[in-house]
Motif scaffolding. Structure first.
Motif, PDB file in Angstrom:
ATOM      1  N   MET A 167       8.171  36.824  21.117  1.00  0.00           N
ATOM      2  CA  MET A 167       7.471  35.557  20.316  1.00  0.00           C
ATOM      3  C   MET A 167       8.002  35.561  18.785  1.00  0.00           C
ATOM      4  SD  MET A 167       3.920  35.149  22.170  1.00  0.00           S
ATOM      5  CE  MET A 167       3.089  34.532  20.600  1.00  0.00           C
ATOM      6  N   GLU A 168       8.032  34.548  18.421  1.00  0.00           N
ATOM      7  CA  GLU A 168       8.532  34.382  17.048  1.00  0.00           C
ATOM      8  C   GLU A 168       7.881  33.019  16.548  1.00  0.00           C
ATOM      9  OE1 GLU A 168      12.386  32.965  14.686  1.00  0.00           O
ATOM     10  OE2 GLU A 168      12.712  34.564  16.242  1.00  0.00           O
ATOM     11  N   LEU A 169       7.099  33.030  15.539  1.00  0.00           N
ATOM     12  CA  LEU A 169       6.459  31.902  14.731  1.00  0.00           C
ATOM     13  C   LEU A 169       7.052  31.731  13.619  1.00  0.00           C
ATOM     14  CD1 LEU A 169       2.547  32.855  15.093  1.00  0.00           C
ATOM     15  CD2 LEU A 169       4.011  31.070  16.592  1.00  0.00           C
ATOM     16  N   PRO A 170       8.149  30.723  13.699  1.00  0.00           N
ATOM     17  CA  PRO A 170       8.816  30.297  12.486  1.00  0.00           C
ATOM     18  C   PRO A 170       8.227  29.728  11.326  1.00  0.00           C
ATOM     19  CG  PRO A 170       9.088  28.680  14.112  1.00  0.00           C
ATOM     20  CD  PRO A 170       8.485  29.967  14.663  1.00  0.00           C
ATOM     21  N   SER A 171       6.888  29.409  11.595  1.00  0.00           N
ATOM     22  CA  SER A 171       6.156  28.828  10.465  1.00  0.00           C
ATOM     23  C   SER A 171       4.895  29.370   9.917  1.00  0.00           C
ATOM     24  CB  SER A 171       6.018  27.189  10.854  1.00  0.00           C
ATOM     25  OG  SER A 171       5.291  26.535   9.903  1.00  0.00           O
ATOM     26  N   ASN A 172       4.342  29.075   9.029  1.00  0.00           N
ATOM     27  CA  ASN A 172       3.004  29.657   8.743  1.00  0.00           C
ATOM     28  C   ASN A 172       1.763  29.106   9.624  1.00  0.00           C
ATOM     29  OD1 ASN A 172       1.402  27.358   7.460  1.00  0.00           O
ATOM     30  ND2 ASN A 172       2.626  27.560   5.494  1.00  0.00           N
ATOM     31  N   PRO A 173       0.674  30.102   9.652  1.00  0.00           N
ATOM     32  CA  PRO A 173      -0.208  29.801  10.604  1.00  0.00           C
ATOM     33  C   PRO A 173      -1.078  28.330  10.541  1.00  0.00           C
ATOM     34  CG  PRO A 173      -0.536  31.995   9.608  1.00  0.00           C
ATOM     35  CD  PRO A 173       0.758  31.135   8.838  1.00  0.00           C
ATOM     36  N   THR A 174      -0.938  28.014   9.099  1.00  0.00           N
ATOM     37  CA  THR A 174      -1.728  26.561   9.009  1.00  0.00           C
ATOM     38  C   THR A 174      -0.977  25.398   9.563  1.00  0.00           C
ATOM     39  OG1 THR A 174      -2.503  27.406   6.613  1.00  0.00           O
ATOM     40  CG2 THR A 174      -2.380  25.356   6.977  1.00  0.00           C
ATOM     41  N   ILE A 175       0.232  25.518   9.242  1.00  0.00           N
ATOM     42  CA  ILE A 175       0.984  24.565   9.981  1.00  0.00           C
ATOM     43  C   ILE A 175       0.805  24.505  11.449  1.00  0.00           C
ATOM     44  CG2 ILE A 175       3.448  23.552  10.341  1.00  0.00           C
ATOM     45  CD1 ILE A 175       4.003  24.328   7.612  1.00  0.00           C
ATOM     46  N   ILE A 176       1.121  25.760  12.217  1.00  0.00           N
ATOM     47  CA  ILE A 176       0.730  25.926  13.524  1.00  0.00           C
ATOM     48  C   ILE A 176      -0.557  25.181  13.985  1.00  0.00           C
ATOM     49  CG2 ILE A 176       0.570  27.634  15.413  1.00  0.00           C
ATOM     50  CD1 ILE A 176       3.295  27.480  14.420  1.00  0.00           C
ATOM     51  N   ILE A 177      -1.634  25.697  13.369  1.00  0.00           N
ATOM     52  CA  ILE A 177      -2.960  24.996  13.611  1.00  0.00           C
ATOM     53  C   ILE A 177      -3.099  23.448  13.452  1.00  0.00           C
ATOM     54  CG2 ILE A 177      -5.510  24.940  12.831  1.00  0.00           C
ATOM     55  CD1 ILE A 177      -4.980  27.928  11.992  1.00  0.00           C
TER      56      ILE A 177
END
Length: 147
Positions: free
Chosen positions: A82-92
């Motif tokens: 798993m890879e989250l290429p963005s910061n958590p704020t943008i994901i939320i």
């Protein structure tokens, strides 16, 4: 565009597609319900009424099955990283926008794209075309306009 053949997983993708189709077909054949994930999850998050209590069991089983599926898969093959290429704020923020969009569109990609199209629903065709077009425009803007 480059295709990373080492990441190409046709058998896992085929198995996943077959399982999604089988679960949607079983749900509509056995319970007469459409497998729209956003609607199933939203109904679980609402306070239950007497009429909705009997619907709670299959909804909970469906969601638990979705959570259990990758765990079961990991017994036979490794899960992809798993890879989250963005910061958590943008994901939320993106998750909230998707939730808002599923309410405005009266369903999500599973409800419209899988179940609605298979029932030849024109409303689902329009919704799915909007999902695809919005996704394509978002990718274009994020990759070629902003970045």
């Amino acid at each position: 565009m480059n295709i990373f053949w080492s990441e190409f997983t046709p058998w896992a993708s085929l198995a996943g597609g077959l399982l999604i189709g089988l679960s949607a077909a079983l749900l509509i054949a056995l319970l007469g319900r459409v497998a729209g994930i956003s609607g199933i999850a939203a109904a679980l998050l609402q306070l239950p009424t007497w009429s909705s209590v009997k619907q709670w069991g299959w909804r909970l089983a469906f969601i638990l099955g979705m959570v259990a599926a990758p765990l079961l898969w990991s017994l036979f093959a490794p899960l992809p990283a798993m890879e989250l290429p963005s910061n958590p704020t943008i994901i939320i923020a993106a998750g909230l926008l998707v939730g808002f969009g599923t309410r405005m569109g009266s369903g999500c990609t599973s409800g419209h794209g899988v179940c609605g199209l298979s029932r030849l629903s024109l409303r689902s065709l329009a919704a799915t075309l909007c999902f695809i077009a919005t996704g394509a425009i978002t990718v274009f803007v994020m990759r070629h306009v902003i970045a």
